[in-house]
Design a protein around this motif. Structure first.
Motif, PDB file in Angstrom:
ATOM      1  N   PHE A  29      -1.963  -3.321  -6.925  1.00  0.00           N
ATOM      2  CA  PHE A  29      -0.916  -2.739  -6.092  1.00  0.00           C
ATOM      3  C   PHE A  29      -0.532  -3.753  -5.027  1.00  0.00           C
ATOM      4  O   PHE A  29      -1.383  -4.209  -4.274  1.00  0.00           O
ATOM      5  CB  PHE A  29      -1.406  -1.472  -5.393  1.00  0.00           C
ATOM      6  N   ILE A  57       3.029   7.560  -4.053  1.00  0.00           N
ATOM      7  CA  ILE A  57       3.040   6.168  -4.509  1.00  0.00           C
ATOM      8  C   ILE A  57       4.231   5.472  -3.845  1.00  0.00           C
ATOM      9  O   ILE A  57       5.372   5.907  -4.033  1.00  0.00           O
ATOM     10  CB  ILE A  57       3.145   6.098  -6.043  1.00  0.00           C
ATOM     11  N   LEU A  65       0.586   4.188 -11.123  1.00  0.00           N
ATOM     12  CA  LEU A  65      -0.764   4.726 -10.915  1.00  0.00           C
ATOM     13  C   LEU A  65      -1.285   5.291 -12.227  1.00  0.00           C
ATOM     14  O   LEU A  65      -0.741   6.258 -12.749  1.00  0.00           O
ATOM     15  CB  LEU A  65      -0.747   5.805  -9.831  1.00  0.00           C
ATOM     16  N   ILE A  68      -7.363   7.909 -10.996  1.00  0.00           N
ATOM     17  CA  ILE A  68      -7.989   8.148  -9.699  1.00  0.00           C
ATOM     18  C   ILE A  68      -9.465   8.460  -9.959  1.00  0.00           C
ATOM     19  O   ILE A  68      -9.789   9.170 -10.908  1.00  0.00           O
ATOM     20  CB  ILE A  68      -7.368   9.364  -8.976  1.00  0.00           C
ATOM     21  N   LEU A 149      -8.183   4.093  -6.507  1.00  0.00           N
ATOM     22  CA  LEU A 149      -6.929   4.223  -7.238  1.00  0.00           C
ATOM     23  C   LEU A 149      -6.826   3.077  -8.236  1.00  0.00           C
ATOM     24  O   LEU A 149      -7.104   1.926  -7.904  1.00  0.00           O
ATOM     25  CB  LEU A 149      -5.753   4.185  -6.262  1.00  0.00           C
ATOM     26  N   PRO A 151      -4.456   0.980 -10.866  1.00  0.00           N
ATOM     27  CA  PRO A 151      -3.085   0.712 -11.324  1.00  0.00           C
ATOM     28  C   PRO A 151      -3.014   0.644 -12.848  1.00  0.00           C
ATOM     29  O   PRO A 151      -4.028   0.450 -13.522  1.00  0.00           O
ATOM     30  CB  PRO A 151      -2.763  -0.640 -10.696  1.00  0.00           C
TER      31      PRO A 151
END
Length: 175
Positions: A29, A57, A65, A68, A149, A151
């Motif tokens: 990110f 986001i 995304l 999680i 998180l 990606p």
């Protein structure tokens, strides 16, 4: 002249070709999601709950995304997420927001205090993803989770998000 000799020597030892190891591309990110909240309108132990994880986001996130990971921090009691399939909707958080089943799925891992959620399709930059999980509130206490998180892309670099917290109260009448 000295540099040319060093290059010639390097070519001789390497068999005539110098190759660098290929670079390994990783997804990350550029602007990670930081607005992450956990909602539970039912705050009393033993009640049915509708816990919603909301993740905004950023428009310039640089990646979608994909997943999680919530890991519960040390506590006397564990939060029971139930193996029931969560639902997902996009847009602002709504108290009774309903989502589609199948867009978010729980991925099993060996850690009993961790919950992995995989989004399919991934959450896009600029949207807010809300994941709704149903269950029963545990015993009274303060429950906290660390957030990672993930990606969408090859060899993703995970981002550590904020610590999330929920308070559950006793089911005792006041005298």
């Amino acid at each position: 002249m000295r540099v040319a000799r060093l290059i010639a020597l390097a070519l001789a030892f390497s068999g005539g070709c110098i190759s660098a190891a290929p670079s390994k591309a990783q997804t990350f990110f550029s602007t990670p999601p930081t607005k992450i909240t956990l909602h539970n309108p039912s705050k009393t132990e033993g009640q049915r709950n509708r816990t919603t994880l909301s993740i905004a986001i950023p428009v310039h996130a640089g990646a979608s995304l994909r997943g999680i990971k919530l890991t519960q921090l040390t506590n006397l009691y564990q939060w029971d997420w139930r193996p029931e399939e969560p639902s997902l909707y996009t847009g602002p958080y709504a108290l009774r927001g309903e989502g589609e089943k199948g867009r978010a799925r729980l991925k099993s891992i060996d850690e009993p205090t961790a919950l992995n959620i995989v989004l399919g399709p991934p959450g896009q930059p600029g949207e807010q993803v809300n994941i709704v999980m149903r269950g029963i509130n545990p015993k009274a206490g303060i429950y906290q989770w660390s957030v990672e998180l993930i990606p969408d892309g090859p060899d993703p670099l995970t981002y550590s998000g904020p610590t999330l917290r929920l308070d559950i109260y006793e089911n005792e009448p006041f005298y």
